[in-house]
Scaffold this motif. Structure first.
Motif, PDB file in Angstrom:
ATOM      1  N   ARG A  97      35.373  34.406  46.488  1.00 16.18           N
ATOM      2  CA  ARG A  97      35.880  33.883  47.756  1.00 16.18           C
ATOM      3  C   ARG A  97      35.324  34.661  48.948  1.00 16.18           C
ATOM      4  O   ARG A  97      35.072  34.106  50.007  1.00 16.18           O
ATOM      5  CB  ARG A  97      37.416  33.959  47.786  1.00 16.18           C
ATOM      6  N   THR A  98      35.116  35.945  48.751  1.00 17.67           N
ATOM      7  CA  THR A  98      34.573  36.770  49.833  1.00 17.67           C
ATOM      8  C   THR A  98      33.099  36.483  50.058  1.00 17.67           C
ATOM      9  O   THR A  98      32.557  36.751  51.134  1.00 17.67           O
ATOM     10  CB  THR A  98      34.784  38.267  49.513  1.00 17.67           C
TER      11      THR A  98
ATOM     12  N   SER B 261      41.274  42.030  50.676  1.00 22.07           N
ATOM     13  CA  SER B 261      41.339  40.816  49.859  1.00 22.07           C
ATOM     14  C   SER B 261      41.841  41.130  48.454  1.00 22.07           C
ATOM     15  O   SER B 261      42.652  40.385  47.890  1.00 22.07           O
ATOM     16  CB  SER B 261      39.964  40.158  49.785  1.00 22.07           C
ATOM     17  N   PHE B 262      41.376  42.241  47.889  1.00 21.52           N
ATOM     18  CA  PHE B 262      41.839  42.631  46.552  1.00 21.52           C
ATOM     19  C   PHE B 262      43.340  42.912  46.564  1.00 21.52           C
ATOM     20  O   PHE B 262      44.071  42.511  45.655  1.00 21.52           O
ATOM     21  CB  PHE B 262      41.088  43.871  46.062  1.00 21.52           C
TER      22      PHE B 262
ATOM     23  N   SER C  64      45.590  41.752  48.729  1.00 20.36           N
ATOM     24  CA  SER C  64      46.320  40.503  48.973  1.00 20.36           C
ATOM     25  C   SER C  64      46.382  39.647  47.720  1.00 20.36           C
ATOM     26  O   SER C  64      47.361  38.931  47.493  1.00 20.36           O
ATOM     27  CB  SER C  64      45.645  39.713  50.099  1.00 20.36           C
ATOM     28  N   ALA C  65      45.335  39.736  46.901  1.00 24.47           N
ATOM     29  CA  ALA C  65      45.293  38.949  45.668  1.00 24.47           C
ATOM     30  C   ALA C  65      46.196  39.524  44.596  1.00 24.47           C
ATOM     31  O   ALA C  65      46.458  38.867  43.576  1.00 24.47           O
ATOM     32  CB  ALA C  65      43.865  38.862  45.156  1.00 24.47           C
TER      33      ALA C  65
ATOM     34  N   GLU D 237      37.419  36.228  41.045  1.00 24.50           N
ATOM     35  CA  GLU D 237      37.705  35.118  41.962  1.00 24.50           C
ATOM     36  C   GLU D 237      37.766  35.602  43.412  1.00 24.50           C
ATOM     37  O   GLU D 237      37.287  34.925  44.324  1.00 24.50           O
ATOM     38  CB  GLU D 237      39.026  34.454  41.573  1.00 24.50           C
ATOM     39  N   THR D 238      38.340  36.791  43.594  1.00 26.48           N
ATOM     40  CA  THR D 238      38.412  37.353  44.949  1.00 26.48           C
ATOM     41  C   THR D 238      37.021  37.658  45.477  1.00 26.48           C
ATOM     42  O   THR D 238      36.701  37.375  46.646  1.00 26.48           O
ATOM     43  CB  THR D 238      39.265  38.636  44.956  1.00 26.48           C
TER      44      THR D 238
ATOM     45  N   LEU E  38      41.148  37.763  38.363  1.00 26.37           N
ATOM     46  CA  LEU E  38      41.630  37.950  39.724  1.00 26.37           C
ATOM     47  C   LEU E  38      40.562  38.628  40.592  1.00 26.37           C
ATOM     48  O   LEU E  38      40.280  38.215  41.720  1.00 26.37           O
ATOM     49  CB  LEU E  38      42.916  38.792  39.699  1.00 26.37           C
ATOM     50  N   VAL E  39      39.946  39.679  40.044  1.00 26.78           N
ATOM     51  CA  VAL E  39      38.925  40.424  40.789  1.00 26.78           C
ATOM     52  C   VAL E  39      37.699  39.556  41.046  1.00 26.78           C
ATOM     53  O   VAL E  39      37.167  39.502  42.163  1.00 26.78           O
ATOM     54  CB  VAL E  39      38.538  41.708  40.033  1.00 26.78           C
TER      55      VAL E  39
END
Length: 428
Positions: free
Chosen positions: A22-23, A57-58, A60-61, A18-19, A15-16
């Protein structure tokens, strides 16, 4: 630049990463070998403006709330890869999280705050009584007022009620403590060998400056509030800005305390008004500028509620400042009128000294008793004029009336004139 380090809880590694992908930021992953709550540490170098969107972003993810995210300032990053990141995140302000942390750090523990403020007030009070601007400015370096002034506004904007309340309490309680401290110092010093007998504090220039404030005093407070927010959000010049904020608050508070010690309601009211106007103006500009800078609550759902509270506070502050500014405006007008009368008297006396109608007489102003509050109470100005004349010369019985008529004609104000005639000789 900032180094963001995410302590990744078990199961949240993908999760971390991928975030972060994306950033569009660079990162490095270190395996965690501690007691097992975290499986990795992800280190991400970013510009200050990128911290807030990255943390958002973290969240929201769905990054677990019990994870650690540590943001540290990097003294130097040697890489040409930072140019692209800095270009993408061109803003210069720090993140909401850093803003809140700095505001909390700037508002010291209550005991430390009170001790420093009392010491600052004692030094400032001494500077006022000594008419020493250098001593007063030196005392401001000690005064810890910048933190509470900004903490209150930051707490409102980011929806942290505890921080906002603490900032307000420290400001109000601190200034009350400053007034009490100055009153106590003045009471202890009054009548001692350290001060001239019968000292009138209103004649001390540094005190008089605080009891005859004018509308321009608003600019100091408004400018201090703007500078305080800029220094906080961009981490520059906080010490100097803290001095500016303290100058706007501590010396007027100390002056009000001296007014209590000397039993002068006029000093207490005028200096106290200046304190309140400056305090409210600093908070007003800080609130508005923080909101304009884009700081919002962490929870998007709370933005409308916080905006409503912010708007209500701004309205209250503006109304309060407007009401208090009437006092400042009145003092400004009264000061201008009294100064104008004194200037016109001095100019007319110089004209009379050169007037052949008065032969060899020389007119000297000794004293003009006309205070700003006399403009509103209708008190007649009292003027004492010293007239130098050659030995043996006698003036007519109506001479004082003639002098008064000339001065009243020049000033347009009814005057009480006292003429002192002195025989004068000059050596060759």
């Amino acid at each position: 630049m900032r180094l963001v380090q995410v302590f990744v809880p078990q199961g949240d590694r993908e999760l971390v990463l991928e975030t972060a992908d994306r950033t569009g930021v660079d990162y490095a992953v270190s395996e965690e070998t501690s007691r097992g709550e975290f499986e990795a540490v992800v280190s991400i170098p970013v510009p200050p403006a990128a911290v807030e969107p990255l943390l958002s972003s973290f969240r929201s993810a769905g990054l677990a709330e019990d994870s650690y995210i540590v943001v540290t300032a990097a003294e130097t990053i040697v890489s040409n890869r930072t140019t692209e990141l800095t270009g993408r995140f061109g803003a210069t302000r720090i993140s909401r999280e850093e803003l809140q942390a700095r505001a909390e750090d700037l508002a010291p523990a209550t005991s430390t705050y009170v001790i420093l403020l009392v010491v600052s007030t004692i030094i400032s009070t001494a500077g006022l009584l000594l008419d020493s601007a250098a001593t007063i400015i030196g005392a401001m370096v000690v005064a810890p007022l910048m933190g509470p002034a900004l903490a209150a506004s930051v707490g409102v904007v980011v929806d942290e009620d505890e921080l906002a309340t603490r900032g307000v309490v420290l400001q109000v309680g601190g200034l009350a403590a400053a007034i009490v401290t100055a009153a106590l110092v003045g009471w202890l010093l009054r009548g001692t060998v350290l001060l001239p007998p019968g000292l009138d504090i209103t004649t001390i220039p540094q005190v008089r400056e605080r009891i005859t404030p004018n509308a321009l005093a608003l600019f100091l407070a408004l400018g201090s509030g703007v500078a305080g927010v800029i220094s906080l959000t961009r981490n520059v010049g906080s010490v100097l800005v803290g001095v500016a904020i303290a100058v706007a608050l501590v010396p007027p508070a100390a002056t009000a305390g001296l007014g209590i010690a000397w039993g002068s309601p006029m000093v207490v009211v005028t200096a106290g008004t200046l304190v309140l106007v400056n305090l409210l103006s600093i908070n007003l500009t800080a609130l508005i500028l923080l909101w304009i800078s884009g700081y919002r609550p962490q929870q998007t759902a709370n933005i409308e509620r916080v905006y409503g509270r912010l708007r209500s506070r701004v309205v209250v502050l503006v109304v309060a400042i407007a009401v208090l500014s009437v006092v400042l405006g009145a003092v400004t007008y009264g000061t201008y009128q009294s100064a104008t009368v004194e200037h016109d008297i001095q100019s007319e006396l110089e004209t009379m000294s050169d007037d052949p109608a008065f032969a060899e007489l020389q007119f000297r102003e000794i004293d003009v008793d006309y205070e700003p509050h006399d403009v509103y109470t209708g008190t007649q100005p009292s003027v004492t004029v010293l007239v130098e004349r050659p030995p043996g010369e006698q003036e007519p019985d109506d001479f004082a009336d003639r002098v008064r008529d000339r001065l009243e004609s020049a000033t347009g104000v009814d005057l009480q004139v006292i003429v002192e005639l002195v025989d004068m000789q000059r050596s060759g």
